[in-house]
Enzyme design. Structure first.
Site, PDB file in Angstrom:
ATOM      1  N   ALA A   1       0.821  -1.217   0.000  1.00 37.22           N
ATOM      2  CA  ALA A   1       0.000   0.000   0.000  1.00 37.22           C
ATOM      3  C   ALA A   1       0.853   1.264   0.000  1.00 37.22           C
ATOM      4  CB  ALA A   1      -0.913  -0.012   1.220  1.00 37.22           C
ATOM      5  N   SER A   2       2.051   1.194  -0.598  1.00 41.11           N
ATOM      6  CA  SER A   2       2.956   2.338  -0.544  1.00 41.11           C
ATOM      7  C   SER A   2       2.492   3.500  -1.409  1.00 41.11           C
ATOM      8  CB  SER A   2       4.371   1.906  -0.937  1.00 41.11           C
ATOM      9  OG  SER A   2       4.346   1.259  -2.187  1.00 41.11           O
TER      10      SER A   2
ATOM     11  N   ALA B   1      -0.609   3.023  -3.568  1.00 38.98           N
ATOM     12  CA  ALA B   1      -2.005   2.809  -3.960  1.00 38.98           C
ATOM     13  C   ALA B   1      -2.612   1.698  -3.124  1.00 38.98           C
ATOM     14  CB  ALA B   1      -2.080   2.433  -5.450  1.00 38.98           C
ATOM     15  N   GLN B   2      -3.926   1.625  -3.141  1.00 34.91           N
ATOM     16  CA  GLN B   2      -4.643   0.518  -2.519  1.00 34.91           C
ATOM     17  C   GLN B   2      -5.416  -0.227  -3.591  1.00 34.91           C
ATOM     18  OE1 GLN B   2      -7.065   2.007   0.680  1.00 34.91           O
ATOM     19  NE2 GLN B   2      -5.428   1.737   2.183  1.00 34.91           N
ATOM     20  N   VAL B   3      -5.532  -1.545  -3.397  1.00 36.01           N
ATOM     21  CA  VAL B   3      -6.261  -2.378  -4.356  1.00 36.01           C
ATOM     22  C   VAL B   3      -7.490  -2.951  -3.670  1.00 36.01           C
ATOM     23  CG1 VAL B   3      -6.156  -4.372  -5.885  1.00 36.01           C
ATOM     24  CG2 VAL B   3      -4.119  -2.958  -5.541  1.00 36.01           C
TER      25      VAL B   3
ATOM     26  N   LYS C   1      -7.345  -0.603  -8.564  1.00 37.04           N
ATOM     27  CA  LYS C   1      -6.146  -0.017  -7.955  1.00 37.04           C
ATOM     28  C   LYS C   1      -6.314   1.493  -7.928  1.00 37.04           C
ATOM     29  CE  LYS C   1      -1.095  -0.174  -8.568  1.00 37.04           C
ATOM     30  NZ  LYS C   1      -0.022  -0.733  -9.429  1.00 37.04           N
TER      31      LYS C   1
ATOM     32  N   ASP D   1       9.929  -5.395 -11.786  1.00 38.83           N
ATOM     33  CA  ASP D   1       9.600  -5.504 -10.357  1.00 38.83           C
ATOM     34  C   ASP D   1       8.970  -6.863 -10.042  1.00 38.83           C
ATOM     35  OD1 ASP D   1       9.491  -4.598  -7.758  1.00 38.83           O
ATOM     36  OD2 ASP D   1       7.578  -3.579  -7.997  1.00 38.83           O
TER      37      ASP D   1
END
Length: 528
Positions: free
Chosen positions: A153-154, A156-158, A172, A304
């Site tokens: 959650a750095s 954005a949140q999903v 997202k 990533d």
């Protein structure tokens, strides 16, 4: 779009019911109502994020606090290094022991800073961990940033959502004010790196900050992420093992990304894989083949691949499939670089030291090319060890002596001289190695897969629409023969190495038997 639902339950607790119409989607991208029965009460941070506080005031307020923490942490770290190592000879055992202790303390301070500041500091910590060129004390300590909820959650949140037709989607949502926060945070990081360089001229990290800024900027544009996702899906459309979630473009903006919801376990969750009857080694082989194809053939690399971005579902032609998520960070490799990198891996596998040095000149690293085999295959450039079997004790001793002569200036110069494409490859390769290790796969699996795809990458790229079918078949056959020849050479080298060990063993046994025989004869003669 894939149909069917995986049989094991999702861990997500938040249910997001999405109501969207064409007009609203066009105007605002997406509108939704979120309901989370397990959500905590409104926190002070949530209050600050509310519309009561203007965005700029909020950004400045947070910026002052975050910057103060960063300055304090770096100041303590600089003082610790300066005074703990003061007066100690660089090549002494005491210096190396103290250096390791300072590395450990400093890594813990930086981890605490990342956890407190969250956001881009967590991303920066993850970025550092993925580079294998940092001291092991930093990589082991900061690796926890890959697993904690704060990492997910750095920026954005999903949320799990449901469309009107009952299609489950993952939404997202980017935090507000991130671009301003990024500019402030990265400016502070750049300033701090220059401060460190002022105190320690041989420690130059500006290249690292620049690469991080370029990388993290890619993650803030969800439109670009969606395009990367679709391009990757197209690249692997013929691969039954790979699945990329479908993008709902009518519900996607720069700050909101709506995609097909896919269930699965993290790729390194070995216990869960075994419970589902999925062989972790097969997962490891499939994973390294996917990324080898990206690097050596497509030249379009997912930068990533940490475990949270790769899921394993129990559906698929071979009993499972890999679900690739989070397509924000990608690098398009220059064609010339890609071909040179293929040549490098061919030379690395065969330990062609002359070719490695030639390619090192092409990459601009000069004399430091001799360390490519060590970085990528765990062998020295003069090694005689079989592929994937590590170094002999003699090679380890010689290497340790050689590395003692290297200064931080050498490491800084090497990293600064590398082409930009190399950094994302080093990052990707480092993350892959960590996953393969957890899955129990040997290094030989990775090395042979890279060798095979490097040869495929060097073969002419056929176009089925314009080339004759026979030409494509012959090209593929030629590549397969080249790979079989390479495998044969490796097997012969390993056989010779094995025979040499047997010879040494027999020689040692013969010497011991001779000594015993001589002692026995001597004893008999004395008795007579």
């Amino acid at each position: 779009m894939r149909t069917g639902i995986f049989k094991f339950p999702a861990k997500a607790k938040t249910r997001l019911y999405l109501v969207a119409c064409a007009g609203a989607a066009t105007a605002t991208g997406v509108s939704f109502h979120a309901f989370n029965p397990n959500s905590p009460s409104l926190s002070y941070d949530s209050f600050l994020r509310s519309s009561i506080c203007p965005e700029k005031i909020l950004t400045v307020f947070h910026g002052v606090i975050r910057s103060s923490r960063a300055f304090y942490t770096i100041a303590c770290t600089v003082v610790d290094y300066k005074y703990s190592l003061h007066g100690l000879p660089v090549d002494s055992h005491e210096y190396l022991q103290k250096l390791s202790e300072v590395h450990s303390r400093s890594a813990k301070r930086i981890r605490n800073l990342c956890e407190a500041n969250k956001g881009f500091y967590v991303k920066a910590g993850q970025f550092v961990v993925s580079l294998r060129q940092v001291p092991k004390e930093y990589s082991s300590t900061l690796s926890s940033l890959q697993d904690q909820p704060i990492a997910a959650a750095s920026i954005a949140q999903v949320h799990l959502g449901t469309l009107k037709d009952q299609q489950e989607v993952a939404i997202k949502v980017q935090y507000p004010g991130l671009e301003n926060q990024m500019k402030l945070d990265t400016s502070i990081m750049s300033f701090l790196s220059k401060c460190i360089e002022w105190f320690f001229p041989e420690y130059r990290f500006e290249w690292l900050v620049s690469e991080f800024v370029e990388t993290i900027s890619l993650e803030l544009d969800f439109i670009q992420e969606a395009r990367n996702s679709e391009r990757t899906a197209k690249n692997f459309k013929s691969n039954d093992t790979v699945w990329v979630p479908y993008i709902f473009w009518e519900l996607t903006t720069r700050q909101v990304l709506t995609m097909e919801f896919c269930r699965g376990c993290k790729v390194d969750d070995v216990e869960f894989l075994k419970e589902m009857g999925i062989n972790p080694i097969k997962v490891a082989k499939a994973l390294v083949e996917v990324y080898a194809e990206m690097i050596f053939i497509h030249g379009f690399v997912h930068g990533d691949p940490h475990p949270g971005n790769i899921l394993v579902s129990p559906e698929g032609r071979y009993g499972f499939s890999l679900v690739l998520l989070d397509h924000g960070i990608y690098k398009q490799l220059d064609k010339g670089f890609r071909l040179d990198y293929c040549e490098l891996w061919k030379a690395l596998i065969l330990l062609d030291s002359k070719k490695i040095q030639q390619l090192g000149e092409r990459f601009g690293v000069g004399k430091y090319a001799r360390y490519f085999p060590l970085i990528f295959t765990g062998r020295t450039i003069d090694s005689k060890s079989p592929l994937g079997r590590g170094m002999s004790n003699d090679e380890k001793r010689d290497l340790k002596q050689e590395l003692r002569s290297l200064q931080m200036e050498d490491i800084s110069s090497f990293m600064e001289s590398l082409p930009p494409e190399f950094l994302i490859i080093l990052r990707t390769d480092g993350l892959l190695r960590s996953i393969l290790r957890k899955l129990g796969a040997s290094q030989r699996v990775r090395l042979l897969t890279y060798a095979k795809y490097a040869l495929y990458g060097l073969s002419p790229r056929s176009n089925p629409q314009s080339d004759f079918p026979i030409k494509a078949v012959l090209s593929r056959l030629k590549t397969n023969i080249s790979y079989l020849h390479l495998r044969l050479v490796l097997e012969v080298l390993e056989l010779l190495s094995w025979m040499e060990k047997i010879r040494r063993l027999l020689y040692t046994l013969t010497e011991r038997m001779s000594v015993i025989f001589a002692a026995t004869i001597s004893s008999i003669l004395k008795g007579a």
